[in-house]
Design a protein around this motif. Structure first.
Motif, PDB file in Angstrom:
ATOM      1  N   GLN A 378       0.838  -1.206   0.000  1.00 59.64           N
ATOM      2  CA  GLN A 378       0.000   0.000   0.000  1.00 59.64           C
ATOM      3  C   GLN A 378       0.867   1.247   0.000  1.00 59.64           C
ATOM      4  O   GLN A 378       0.565   2.220  -0.669  1.00 59.64           O
ATOM      5  N   GLY A 476      -9.727  -3.101  -1.422  1.00 58.57           N
ATOM      6  CA  GLY A 476      -9.648  -2.466  -0.115  1.00 58.57           C
ATOM      7  C   GLY A 476      -9.219  -3.498   0.906  1.00 58.57           C
ATOM      8  O   GLY A 476      -9.616  -4.665   0.825  1.00 58.57           O
ATOM      9  N   SER A 478      -8.676  -4.319   5.107  1.00 58.25           N
ATOM     10  CA  SER A 478      -8.903  -3.921   6.493  1.00 58.25           C
ATOM     11  C   SER A 478      -9.165  -5.193   7.301  1.00 58.25           C
ATOM     12  O   SER A 478      -9.491  -6.248   6.735  1.00 58.25           O
ATOM     13  N   ALA A 484     -13.317  -2.670   4.456  1.00 60.57           N
ATOM     14  CA  ALA A 484     -12.599  -3.085   3.233  1.00 60.57           C
ATOM     15  C   ALA A 484     -13.528  -2.951   2.021  1.00 60.57           C
ATOM     16  O   ALA A 484     -13.095  -2.544   0.936  1.00 60.57           O
ATOM     17  N   LYS A 487     -13.741   0.733   1.085  1.00 57.99           N
ATOM     18  CA  LYS A 487     -12.487   1.195   0.469  1.00 57.99           C
ATOM     19  C   LYS A 487     -12.364   0.691  -0.973  1.00 57.99           C
ATOM     20  O   LYS A 487     -11.936   1.413  -1.865  1.00 57.99           O
ATOM     21  N   ALA A 488     -12.733  -0.579  -1.177  1.00 55.28           N
ATOM     22  CA  ALA A 488     -12.623  -1.159  -2.519  1.00 55.28           C
ATOM     23  C   ALA A 488     -13.542  -0.424  -3.495  1.00 55.28           C
ATOM     24  O   ALA A 488     -13.166  -0.113  -4.630  1.00 55.28           O
ATOM     25  N   HIS A 491     -12.150   2.977  -4.152  1.00 60.19           N
ATOM     26  CA  HIS A 491     -10.943   2.840  -4.977  1.00 60.19           C
ATOM     27  C   HIS A 491     -11.342   2.707  -6.452  1.00 60.19           C
ATOM     28  O   HIS A 491     -10.791   3.366  -7.328  1.00 60.19           O
TER      29      HIS A 491
END
Ligand code: KIV
Ligand code: ZN
Length: 510
Positions: A378, A476, A478, A484, A487-488, A491
């Protein structure tokens, strides 16, 4: 001549994979990793295809030392001039010219006779030679070209000073024995100082087998990509060719200059930046490549590893999950552990990784090597300013309530909050995000996987979305799978905005 030249085309042919599009920054990150892996040549792009491709070649030439940096061009002066301009920054530049030679391409694509092909090839090499010494030439669709005409084309370009002739199996049509014979024929009829290169596509699943047979028959450069990504079914996979040559060294009797302990990390980086997952049963780098499931196999491996293992996972840099670090570990221990995983970081990156490491250590008692790889990966992702960033989310869910999500997102200096109900917590979350970003993405794919071990493992969510006809992927990570998931999703949405700004003309043939 018995050292195999590894020519990596992940950033050019690999990037022609459906759905993959890398920014010049992402390409630079991968190129740096390819240099650590020790590839000999990096094909950094096809500069005439887009401004960002040209920029990628330029910045890779400027910042990556070690490998030869190569740019692709059709046998057209405009392509050549743009490619040469992008290569100006490179310490060791190479121009890669290609021109289709097979009957089917001559007739239907180029509408040119054999003598015209010979003339163009000769003139364009002569023209390029005035500006650059290292020129590679590819007769496109070589394996469907009449062998005597193929030899004539190769002799013509060699007469003009080409020292690497690449024989592409452009459409993945070749069969190992037949391809090996073709390479042998060219080898016997071209001067000894010419390097014969091979470039195989995987339409029939034979790209690696064809490349290896070609090496057995005298090819000394192999063109390949990390994870075998590429146009259609992909290109020959670098890691598979490399490990075949190493594990079966006595059979192939050639040298490989790669630092194979960087393979796994390079594979992870390419997968993460292109958004193309690695299939679990993929040889060498797939999640299952070194896993033993059946009791008999496990028993055998425990008694003597080699009973069921022909190479040690360490050879390709797969970390053994020795649980050594936790929340009391310091920066120094972290640095040493990263170093043992082949990750050398400067103080600034170490500080950033350490910060994330501490946060993770608060949630997870023991941090294993896989966790560290994820954190480091990351940190090495190129700094692309995301349009939207997750600030906060709150989920209400249960067997007797309709799931709802409240999400707060930052867009530059603005904080936007919205909420939604959904069929499940992730559905509610995604609907709330859609309201904030004012888009209606179609969720094509959603996958959760554990990327480290234990009840408190880090989970990775990978999504694929279609927004306004553009397919984008996002990931993502987490310890909380809802986080997660958010976030994905964001993203992928951020990728969409980046992609919209890169107007990319993809190569569709000469
Ligand atoms: O597959 C192919 O023929 C190519 C050439 C441009 C080398 O990628
Ligand atoms: Zn190709």
């Amino acid at each position: 001549m018995d050292r195999i030249i590894f020519f990596d085309t992940t950033l050019r042919d690999g990037e022609q994979s459906p759905g993959a599009s890398l920014t010049s920054n992402a390409k630079l990150t991968i190129a740096k990793q390819l240099a650590l892996l020790g590839v000999d040549v990096i094909e950094a792009g096809f500069p005439v295809a887009s401004e960002d491709d040209a920029k990628a070649v330029e910045i890779i030439g400027k910042h990556v030392s070690g490998p030869v940096i190569c740019a692709l061009a059709r046998c057209v002066t405009k392509d050549i001039e743009i490619a040469l301009k992008s290569l100006e920054t490179a310490r060791k530049p190479r121009l890669h010219l290609f021109l289709a030679t097979s009957e089917i391409h001559r007739k239907f694509k180029l509408a040119k006779a054999k003598d015209e092909i010979i003339r163009i090839a000769r003139e364009m090499v002569k023209f390029s030679k005035k500006f650059i010494d290292d020129i590679e030439f590819s007769p496109e669709d070589a394996t469907r070209t009449e062998p005597d005409f193929l030899l004539e084309v190769c002799r013509t370009v060699v007469d003009e000073g080409v020292r690497t002739v690449n024989i592409p199996d452009t459409v993945g049509y070749a069969v190992p024995e037949e391809y090996g014979n073709l390479i042998n024929y060219l080898k016997n009829n071209l001067p000894d100082n010419v390097v014969i290169s091979v470039h195989c596509h995987n339409d029939l699943g034979l790209a690696v087998a064809n490349s290896l047979t070609a090496i057995k028959n005298g090819a000394r450069q192999v063109e390949c990509t990390i994870n075998g990504i590429g146009e259609r079914a992909g290109n020959a996979s670098l890691e598979e060719i490399a490990m075949n040559l190493i594990v079966r060294k006595k059979y192939y009797n050639v040298d490989v200059g790669l630092k194979t302990t960087h393979i796994y990390r390079t594979s992870k980086l390419v997968s993460s930046l292109t958004g193309i997952p690695v299939q679990p049963n993929k040889a060498i780098v797939g999640d299952n490549a070194f896993r033993h499931e059946s009791g008999i196999h496990q028993d055998g491996v425990l008694k003597y590893r080699q009973t069921y293992e022909i190479m040690h996972p360490k050879m390709v840099g797969i970390p053994e999950s020795t649980l050594v670090l936790g929340k009391h570990s310091g920066r120094h221990a972290l640095k040493l552990r990263l170093k043992s995983l082949g990750i050398n970081v400067d103080d600034e990156s170490l500080n950033k990784i350490f910060e994330q490491f501490k946060k993770l250590a608060d949630k997870k008692k023991e941090i294993n090597d896989m966790d560290l790889l994820v954190l480091a990966e990351q940190e090495t992702l190129p700094a692309v300013e995301p349009v939207y960033q997750l600030e906060y989310f709150h989920i209400v869910s249960g067997s007797s309530t309709l799931p709802s999500a409240t999400v707060r997102i930052r867009k530059k200096d603005k904080i936007i909050e919205d909420a939604s109900l959904g069929d499940g917590p992730v559905d509610a979350l995604y609907k709330a995000i859609d309201r904030i970003v004012k888009l209606s993405p179609k969720l094509n794919d959603y996958k959760i996987s554990a990327i480290s071990s234990g009840k408190d493992a880090q989970g990775e969510v990978a999504v694929s979305l279609v927004i306004d006809g553009i397919t984008v992927a996002g990931k993502g990570i987490s310890t909380d799978i809802i986080e997660a998931s958010a976030k994905a999703y964001l993203h992928a949405i951020n990728q969409y905005f980046i992609r919209r700004t890169i107007t990319k003309k993809k190569y569709r043939g000469a």
